[in-house]
Design a protein around this motif. Structure first.
Motif, PDB file in Angstrom:
ATOM      1  N   VAL A   6      22.158  25.430   3.266  1.00 12.66           N
ATOM      2  CA  VAL A   6      20.700  25.579   3.131  1.00 12.66           C
ATOM      3  C   VAL A   6      20.079  24.539   4.049  1.00 12.66           C
ATOM      4  O   VAL A   6      20.379  23.344   3.937  1.00 12.66           O
ATOM      5  N   PRO A  29      16.805  22.968   6.836  1.00 11.30           N
ATOM      6  CA  PRO A  29      15.358  22.817   6.999  1.00 11.30           C
ATOM      7  C   PRO A  29      14.895  23.400   8.333  1.00 11.30           C
ATOM      8  O   PRO A  29      15.704  23.852   9.144  1.00 11.30           O
ATOM      9  N   TRP A  30      13.590  23.300   8.568  1.00  9.89           N
ATOM     10  CA  TRP A  30      13.011  23.937   9.757  1.00  9.89           C
ATOM     11  C   TRP A  30      13.019  23.010  10.968  1.00  9.89           C
ATOM     12  O   TRP A  30      12.883  23.462  12.092  1.00  9.89           O
ATOM     13  N   ASN A  31      13.154  21.683  10.777  1.00 11.50           N
ATOM     14  CA  ASN A  31      12.746  20.775  11.861  1.00 11.50           C
ATOM     15  C   ASN A  31      13.749  20.662  13.004  1.00 11.50           C
ATOM     16  O   ASN A  31      13.371  20.272  14.103  1.00 11.50           O
ATOM     17  N   PRO A  42      18.433  29.677   6.303  1.00 13.75           N
ATOM     18  CA  PRO A  42      17.538  28.793   7.048  1.00 13.75           C
ATOM     19  C   PRO A  42      16.180  28.688   6.360  1.00 13.75           C
ATOM     20  O   PRO A  42      15.879  29.470   5.455  1.00 13.75           O
ATOM     21  N   GLY A  59      14.754  33.614   3.041  1.00 14.29           N
ATOM     22  CA  GLY A  59      13.808  33.468   1.941  1.00 14.29           C
ATOM     23  C   GLY A  59      13.570  31.995   1.672  1.00 14.29           C
ATOM     24  O   GLY A  59      13.990  31.130   2.454  1.00 14.29           O
ATOM     25  N   GLY A  60      12.908  31.710   0.564  1.00 18.49           N
ATOM     26  CA  GLY A  60      12.589  30.333   0.215  1.00 18.49           C
ATOM     27  C   GLY A  60      13.540  29.795  -0.844  1.00 18.49           C
ATOM     28  O   GLY A  60      14.741  30.109  -0.858  1.00 18.49           O
ATOM     29  N   GLY A  96      17.563  30.448  -1.794  1.00 10.51           N
ATOM     30  CA  GLY A  96      18.493  29.316  -1.706  1.00 10.51           C
ATOM     31  C   GLY A  96      19.243  29.135  -3.013  1.00 10.51           C
ATOM     32  O   GLY A  96      20.462  28.913  -3.032  1.00 10.51           O
ATOM     33  N   ALA A  97      18.526  29.285  -4.119  1.00 13.84           N
ATOM     34  CA  ALA A  97      19.162  29.103  -5.431  1.00 13.84           C
ATOM     35  C   ALA A  97      20.173  30.220  -5.698  1.00 13.84           C
ATOM     36  O   ALA A  97      21.263  29.967  -6.228  1.00 13.84           O
ATOM     37  N   PHE A 140      23.620  21.007   2.064  1.00 16.25           N
ATOM     38  CA  PHE A 140      22.152  21.089   2.033  1.00 16.25           C
ATOM     39  C   PHE A 140      21.559  20.006   2.912  1.00 16.25           C
ATOM     40  O   PHE A 140      21.957  18.843   2.838  1.00 16.25           O
ATOM     41  N   GLY A 186      14.065  19.784  -3.044  1.00 18.48           N
ATOM     42  CA  GLY A 186      15.064  20.831  -2.828  1.00 18.48           C
ATOM     43  C   GLY A 186      16.465  20.294  -3.074  1.00 18.48           C
ATOM     44  O   GLY A 186      17.305  20.968  -3.683  1.00 18.48           O
ATOM     45  N   GLY A 206      14.401  10.260   4.759  1.00 22.64           N
ATOM     46  CA  GLY A 206      14.500   8.818   4.940  1.00 22.64           C
ATOM     47  C   GLY A 206      13.116   8.213   5.126  1.00 22.64           C
ATOM     48  O   GLY A 206      12.123   8.924   5.278  1.00 22.64           O
ATOM     49  N   CYS A 223      14.025  13.463  10.151  1.00 18.79           N
ATOM     50  CA  CYS A 223      14.532  12.658   9.033  1.00 18.79           C
ATOM     51  C   CYS A 223      14.717  11.205   9.444  1.00 18.79           C
ATOM     52  O   CYS A 223      14.415  10.289   8.699  1.00 18.79           O
ATOM     53  N   LEU A 279      18.354   6.168   4.772  1.00 23.52           N
ATOM     54  CA  LEU A 279      18.970   7.033   5.789  1.00 23.52           C
ATOM     55  C   LEU A 279      19.271   6.212   7.042  1.00 23.52           C
ATOM     56  O   LEU A 279      20.387   5.819   7.288  1.00 23.52           O
TER      57      LEU A 279
HETATM   58  P1  NAD Z   1      12.788  21.424   2.240  1.00 24.81           P
HETATM   59  O1  NAD Z   1      13.578  20.652   1.252  1.00 24.81           O
HETATM   60  O2  NAD Z   1      11.437  21.894   1.869  1.00 24.81           O
HETATM   61  O3  NAD Z   1      13.596  22.740   2.670  1.00 24.81           O
HETATM   62  C1  NAD Z   1      14.923  22.669   3.131  1.00 24.81           C
HETATM   63  C2  NAD Z   1      15.618  23.970   2.773  1.00 24.81           C
HETATM   64  O4  NAD Z   1      15.821  24.021   1.364  1.00 24.81           O
HETATM   65  C3  NAD Z   1      14.832  25.226   3.134  1.00 24.81           C
HETATM   66  O5  NAD Z   1      15.730  26.218   3.567  1.00 24.81           O
HETATM   67  C4  NAD Z   1      14.188  25.589   1.807  1.00 24.81           C
HETATM   68  O6  NAD Z   1      13.825  26.943   1.735  1.00 24.81           O
HETATM   69  C5  NAD Z   1      15.300  25.228   0.836  1.00 24.81           C
HETATM   70  N1  NAD Z   1      14.880  24.919  -0.514  1.00 24.81           N
HETATM   71  C6  NAD Z   1      13.786  24.221  -0.891  1.00 24.81           C
HETATM   72  N2  NAD Z   1      13.760  24.102  -2.237  1.00 24.81           N
HETATM   73  C7  NAD Z   1      14.873  24.728  -2.709  1.00 24.81           C
HETATM   74  C8  NAD Z   1      15.390  24.960  -4.020  1.00 24.81           C
HETATM   75  N3  NAD Z   1      14.749  24.524  -5.109  1.00 24.81           N
HETATM   76  N4  NAD Z   1      16.546  25.630  -4.131  1.00 24.81           N
HETATM   77  C9  NAD Z   1      17.208  26.063  -3.032  1.00 24.81           C
HETATM   78  N5  NAD Z   1      16.742  25.912  -1.768  1.00 24.81           N
HETATM   79  C10 NAD Z   1      15.594  25.236  -1.609  1.00 24.81           C
HETATM   80  O7  NAD Z   1      12.749  20.555   3.560  1.00 24.81           O
HETATM   81  P2  NAD Z   1      11.959  20.809   4.940  1.00 24.81           P
HETATM   82  O8  NAD Z   1      10.503  20.611   4.733  1.00 24.81           O
HETATM   83  O9  NAD Z   1      12.399  22.086   5.575  1.00 24.81           O
HETATM   84  O10 NAD Z   1      12.554  19.586   5.770  1.00 24.81           O
HETATM   85  C11 NAD Z   1      12.035  18.310   5.659  1.00 24.81           C
HETATM   86  C12 NAD Z   1      12.896  17.366   4.865  1.00 24.81           C
HETATM   87  O11 NAD Z   1      14.248  17.460   5.293  1.00 24.81           O
HETATM   88  C13 NAD Z   1      12.480  15.931   5.119  1.00 24.81           C
HETATM   89  O12 NAD Z   1      12.528  15.208   3.917  1.00 24.81           O
HETATM   90  C14 NAD Z   1      13.534  15.432   6.109  1.00 24.81           C
HETATM   91  O13 NAD Z   1      13.694  14.047   6.128  1.00 24.81           O
HETATM   92  C15 NAD Z   1      14.746  16.147   5.594  1.00 24.81           C
HETATM   93  N6  NAD Z   1      15.773  16.229   6.634  1.00 24.81           N
HETATM   94  C16 NAD Z   1      16.928  15.500   6.476  1.00 24.81           C
HETATM   95  C17 NAD Z   1      17.891  15.514   7.483  1.00 24.81           C
HETATM   96  C18 NAD Z   1      19.167  14.731   7.371  1.00 24.81           C
HETATM   97  O14 NAD Z   1      20.091  14.964   8.158  1.00 24.81           O
HETATM   98  N7  NAD Z   1      19.282  13.770   6.453  1.00 24.81           N
HETATM   99  C19 NAD Z   1      17.691  16.290   8.626  1.00 24.81           C
HETATM  100  C20 NAD Z   1      16.499  17.024   8.735  1.00 24.81           C
HETATM  101  C21 NAD Z   1      15.556  16.986   7.732  1.00 24.81           C
END
Ligand code: NAD
Length: 468
Positions: free
Chosen positions: A127, A129-131, A155, A179-180, A184-185, A198, A204, A225, A257, A379
């Motif tokens: 699972v 993130p977008w960044n 994604p 999906g969201g 993911g769940a 993850f 999340g 972080g 992050c 981090l």
């Molecule tokens: P997010 O947690 O909103 O989403 C990440 C993913 O998790 C998405 O695919 C989302 O749909 C899914 N998701 C969200 N809630 C969920 C749930 N309850 N059950 C299952 N899936 C779920 O994060 P974001 O806004 O896309 O990314 C930003 C965050 O990610 C920031 O906190 C950033 O620091 C962190 N990040 C960490 C790293 C790392 O390597 N440590 C790298 C990039 C981003």
């Protein structure tokens, strides 16, 4: 259907993907499970060949992929090319490294015969993130496949398009669901999923870790972080260092992050530092359309991110760089430096994930370390000094998974350096051999010397502990 808008021009729809229903998730995971058995039976070199073919296929279409990534994520074109190029390098690195890391290890000596096997888990759920949607998925896809797993990636709905195209370039069991949180769940909680990877935020991560824990499924969590960047009293305020520091915060509009999220400078140097920082921002920070050459910062990802960034822009914030953007037609935020905010304000104590950064003065090293290590996140961190020995000694005292010296953020990464957080920034590691080992379970076969065919009776009792 998820329609993805261009954050730089939100009236423009870049593309769409279908939302996977729970039934669709179930079917895809089961299909991945069936494919995994055939995949794991292939010799390791054949699996690795699939990675190198995918690397070449990404490289051959990198222009189109980078443009699509810039349009769906708002990241500037050069960053998108960089991310795709790094994903290609990572694939090739895994293909080269996996032979050594995943090969059976055997010893046959006077203690007996022992074989370590590196076995795949089965189906891995990722699972992401977008960044950095391509590299963050690739950090899971490449080692998972190399080890003989199948992988199903979910994604972020905020950047599902480029990674979907990239996944289609693999002749290997990598599948996608879209999906969201609900999708993911459904994926993470599926009974056939044997490992969860993850990357994302704390909320999340907590939900995913709880679901995985409930099923006793092991997980890797890469979370957020609030990285401190500490300038020691001898750190040069040279142009190249200041340029690196500015972009260590504002690359991807502060939404990384491991961005430098809090800056700490000796009190006596604060005015000089702020002047050097503003000048550096004038040199390197141009906010505008991510597809326009010379632009170094695009919009933030969404309307919610634009609102949240605005809340950090206190009236005293100093505007940074050139701003060639319209915040009414794209999710643009004017980047800013906030000098000496209240140390307990959210801009300092939380992950802002926005193009606004605080700088705080400090009196002595113990005080700045206490400030840097405060809070739950651990981090990254950085220390800047003219004296590398001093920097390394200081760095040991950070509570951080990855400490950069005289740089911060992606310029300080290395394929051979494991990356991940301490405290509540997550667990497990990506990159390096540690990252490969997350996708195998070590199983052993052991014949103790005393009981090997033809061994002389040792007189060992039927329940004795071994000699070694
Ligand atoms: P997010 O947690 O909103 O989403 C990440 C993913 O998790 C998405 O695919 C989302 O749909 C899914 N998701 C969200 N809630 C969920 C749930 N309850 N059950 C299952 N899936 C779920 O994060 P974001 O806004 O896309 O990314 C930003 C965050 O990610 C920031 O906190 C950033 O620091 C962190 N990040 C960490 C790293 C790392 O390597 N440590 C790298 C990039 C981003």
């Amino acid at each position: 259907m998820i329609e993805r808008e261009n954050p730089a021009r939100f009236a423009e729809i870049v593309g769409s993907v279908p939302v996977s229903t729970p039934d669709a998730v179930d079917e895809i995971v089961r299909r991945a499970g069936a494919e995994q058995r055939r995949w794991a039976a292939l010799p390791l070199p054949d699996r690795l060949a699939a990675l190198t073919h995918a690397a070449a296929a990404i490289e051959n279409t990198v222009d189109d992929l980078a443009t699509l990534l810039a349009r769906e994520s708002g990241k500037v074109l050069a960053d998108c090319r960089g991310e795709l190029g790094f994903a290609v390098r990572f694939l090739r690195w895994v293909a080269g490294r996996a032979i050594g890391v995943y090969a059976d290890q055997a010893v046959d000596d006077d203690l007996g015969r022992l074989v370590h096997l590196r076995k795949p888990y089965g189906v891995v759920a990722a699972v992401t993130p977008w960044n950095a949607p391509v590299i963050l998925a690739m950090l899971k896809i490449a080692p998972a496949l190399a080890a003989g797993n199948a992988i199903v990636v979910k994604p972020s709905p905020l950047a599902p398009l480029t990674i979907s195209r990239v996944a289609g370039l693999f002749d290997a069991p990598v599948r996608l669901v879209h999906g969201g949180a609900e999708t993911g769940a459904a994926l993470v909680g599926h009974e056939l999923v044997r490992k969860v990877a993850f990357t994302g935020g704390a909320a999340g991560g907590r939900a995913v870790a709880a679901l995985a824990g409930d099923r006793l499924t092991p997980s890797v969590l890469e979370l957020g972080g609030n990285d401190p960047a500490v300038f020691l009293d001898d750190a040069p305020l040279a142009d190249d260092a200041m340029d690196r520091l500015v972009m260590a915060t504002f690359a991807t509009s502060g939404q990384v992050c491991m961005a430098a999220k809090r800056l700490y400078v000796p009190e006596a140097r604060l005015d000089d530092f702020v002047a050097a920082y503003l000048t550096a921002a004038d040199r390197v920070l141009v906010t505008g359309d991510p597809l326009v050459p010379g632009v170094t910062m695009g919009p933030v990802i969404s309307a919610a991110a634009q609102r949240s960034a605005a809340a950090f822009r206190v009236p005293a914030a100093l505007d940074l760089g050139r701003f060639d953007a319209d915040p009414d037609t794209g999710y643009f935020v004017r980047p800013a430096l906030v000098v000496s905010p209240d140390p307990v304000s959210p801009l300092v104590t939380t992950e802002q994930f926005a193009p606004v950064v605080p700088v705080l003065g400090y009196r002595d090293e113990n005080a700045v370390l206490a400030a840097a290590n405060a809070g739950d996140l651990g981090l990254g961190a950085s220390v800047w000094s003219a004296d590398e020995e001093r920097a390394f000694e200081f760095a040991r005292r950070f509570e951080a998974g990855f400490t950069f010296v005289n740089t911060h953020n992606r310029t300080g990464m290395s394929l051979r350096a494991p990356f991940g957080g301490v405290k509540r920034s997550g667990w497990g590691r990506e990159y390096a051999d540690e990252g490969l080992l997350e996708y195998v379970q070590t199983c052993v076969i052991h014949a103790p010397a005393a009981f090997r065919p033809g061994a002389a009776p040792t007189g060992t009792g039927p329940s004795a502990y071994p000699a070694g």
